[in-house]
Write an enzyme that holds these catalytic residues in place. Structure first.
Site, mmCIF file in Angstrom:
data_model
loop_
_atom_site.group_PDB
_atom_site.id
_atom_site.type_symbol
_atom_site.label_atom_id
_atom_site.label_comp_id
_atom_site.label_asym_id
_atom_site.label_seq_id
_atom_site.Cartn_x
_atom_site.Cartn_y
_atom_site.Cartn_z
ATOM 1 N N ASP A 135 8.494 17.739 43.533
ATOM 2 C CA ASP A 135 9.913 17.749 43.791
ATOM 3 C C ASP A 135 10.576 16.129 44.206
ATOM 4 O O ASP A 135 11.442 15.876 43.980
ATOM 5 C CB ASP A 135 10.213 18.445 45.104
ATOM 6 C CG ASP A 135 9.619 20.071 45.226
ATOM 7 O OD1 ASP A 135 8.887 20.196 43.660
ATOM 8 O OD2 ASP A 135 9.801 20.763 46.061
ATOM 9 N N GLU A 140 -2.701 22.556 50.518
ATOM 10 C CA GLU A 140 -1.959 22.152 49.649
ATOM 11 C C GLU A 140 -1.967 20.870 49.008
ATOM 12 O O GLU A 140 -1.836 20.694 47.742
ATOM 13 C CB GLU A 140 -0.400 22.221 50.451
ATOM 14 C CG GLU A 140 0.890 22.242 49.434
ATOM 15 C CD GLU A 140 2.076 22.500 50.209
ATOM 16 O OE1 GLU A 140 2.069 22.286 51.175
ATOM 17 O OE2 GLU A 140 3.130 22.485 49.319
HETATM 18 C C1 GLC Z 1 6.773 23.012 46.372
HETATM 19 C C2 GLC Z 1 6.295 22.335 45.326
HETATM 20 C C3 GLC Z 1 6.074 23.237 44.180
HETATM 21 C C4 GLC Z 1 5.784 24.522 44.315
HETATM 22 C C5 GLC Z 1 5.948 25.188 45.507
HETATM 23 C C6 GLC Z 1 5.404 26.509 46.119
HETATM 24 O O1 GLC Z 1 8.225 23.326 46.437
HETATM 25 O O2 GLC Z 1 6.687 21.172 45.125
HETATM 26 O O3 GLC Z 1 5.672 22.683 42.919
HETATM 27 O O4 GLC Z 1 5.859 25.361 43.255
HETATM 28 O O5 GLC Z 1 6.010 24.214 46.815
HETATM 29 O O6 GLC Z 1 4.052 25.960 46.274
#
Ligand code: GLC
Length: 418
Positions: free
Chosen positions: A163, A390
């Site tokens: 993102d 994460e």
């Molecule tokens: C965030 C990450 C994305 C992922 C989401 C859920 O938005 O940037 O890549 O899919 O979280 O984990």
């Protein structure tokens, strides 16, 4: 290792809801995400094939009529997530976001099918999935590359999955934030704000999203109209690999071979032009502002995953990758640490992400055995030592963001069990 395998399964099962799985069990991401579900399905395939196929089928239940598979499905509407289902205000059968995410699902399905015996019921399910994925790929080609250049565009940074990567700094800096924007972020209440995107980034994400909504997510219109339109090398590498894998699946199940074959050939010749082998640098294209983006992001190396038929270039890229994190204890940082925009702790601006390591490992496996094994072992060791989070610091392995993170657990299972 045995204890970690047990823990990884527990993470997945703990995050599982009816027919789909949350990215994490804290309140950060209370919905089903597109590429998370792909990695999660792969994890399940090591201990429950029906859960794996079910995860994919549930995601495809939210597929739009035109073929698009949204990046988020809001199965549960009662959450504090922003932007939630009512703000997006779209979806087919299931409320969803109005944008997509990297289409890695097809490649995951191919892996699952290759290593499992399918019973009759499962085979029928897989055939249905393949047909829907074919529709998804055709949607990309038709609407995200209307001029048939061989490369598809993303129309929102969230579509990349990385993102707030510095890759988007130039195009994002051109976005004029909408006047009187009012919204409440949910993420910074759950996770340390120092690890999350800045408010100014969020203002711009919401501005782009609102603009898409104003255009009723009209797929024909928004390619030209969107405030953000970028050709990203990482995203296109994933799509190229997925197209190759789709072809194999279509053949396997005697389904019609779509336009995919010609498109693969076109992409092969065009994607290579995003790599400059004299300077050993990669570019992405900001089509909206007609600018080239040059950021040393780990996602550029997804080009290895695309399996280009060009040994010389693959070799050069691997050599460059070997130098990417030479001084770091943990690999791979999302951005090269000597770059001015690198931030050790902030989300996609520096931390190590397991799905990136996994994609790189897949790309290296058939090209450099020794190095690929090194990447695999380093990733496994980090996960066993630090747990399923994460993201992590490349300096000291500190875990950040959400804990009990599904794709870190799922990809651990694939790394140790495949
Ligand atoms: C965030 C990450 C994305 C992922 C989401 C859920 O938005 O940037 O890549 O899919 O979280 O984990």
């Amino acid at each position: 290792m045995k204890a970690s395998i047990k823990k990884a399964k527990k993470v997945l099962l703990g995050n599982r809801r009816s027919g789909y799985t949350l990215p994490t069990n804290n309140k950060l991401y209370p919905a089903q995400w597109n590429w998370d579900s792909a990695f999660i399905a792969l994890g399940y395939s090591y201990f429950n094939l029906n859960f794996a196929l079910g995860e994919i089928s549930t995601l495809l239940k939210g597929q739009w009529k035109d073929g698009m598979v949204p990046h988020i499905l809001f199965h549960n509407k009662n959450t504090n997530y922003y932007p939630n289902y009512s703000v997006w205000n779209c979806g087919n059968k299931i409320s969803s976001s109005g944008i997509t995410q990297p289409p890695i699902m097809t490649s995951v399905l191919k892996k699952i099918v290759e290593k499992n015996e399918l019973n009759k019921k499962q085979k029928l399910k897989v055939i249905k999935i393949v047909k829907n994925l074919n529709k998804y790929h055709e949607w990309f080609i038709k609407f995200r590359d209307p001029k048939k250049t061989g490369l598809v565009s993303i129309l929102h940074p969230w579509e990349s999955g990385y993102d707030n990567s510095p890759l988007w700094d130039i195009p994002m800096s051109k976005i004029k934030v909408e006047k009187d924007l009012k919204y409440k972020r949910g993420d910074v209440k759950v996770v340390n704000p120092e690890y999350r995107p800045l408010d100014i980034d969020y203002d711009r994400y919401v501005t782009i999203k609102n603009f898409l909504k104003k255009n009723k997510y009209n797929t024909k219109k928004i390619y030209k109209a969107s405030l953000f339109n970028v050709v990203d090398i990482g995203f296109n590498s994933i799509f190229l690999k997925a197209n190759k894998d789709l072809l194999v699946l279509l053949k396997k199940f005697n389904l019609n071979i779509s336009k995919i074959k010609n498109y693969i050939a076109l992409t092969e010749t065009k994607i290579i032009k995003l790599y400059n082998h004299k300077n050993n640098t990669f570019i992405c294209k900001d089509l909206k502002n007609k600018k080239k983006i040059r950021i040393p992001s780990i996602t550029n190396y997804f080009l290895l995953y695309a399996d280009l038929k060009n040994e010389l270039i693959n070799k050069k890229i691997i050599n460059s990758l070997k130098n990417y994190n030479k001084k770091e204890k943990y690999i791979f940082s999302s951005i090269k640490p000597n770059h001015k925009n690198f931030e050790e702790k902030r989300y996609w601006r520096g931390p190590v992400w397991i799905n990136c390591n996994w994609i790189i490992y897949q790309g290296l496996k058939n090209k450099d055995k020794l190095f690929s094994e090194y990447v695999k072992q380093k990733t496994i060791q980090m996960l066993e030592k630090k747990g399923f989070h994460e993201y992590y610091s490349c300096k000291n392995g500190k875990s950040m963001g959400a804990n009990n993170f599904s794709w870190s657990a799922a990809l651990y299972l694939d790394l140790v069990l495949s």
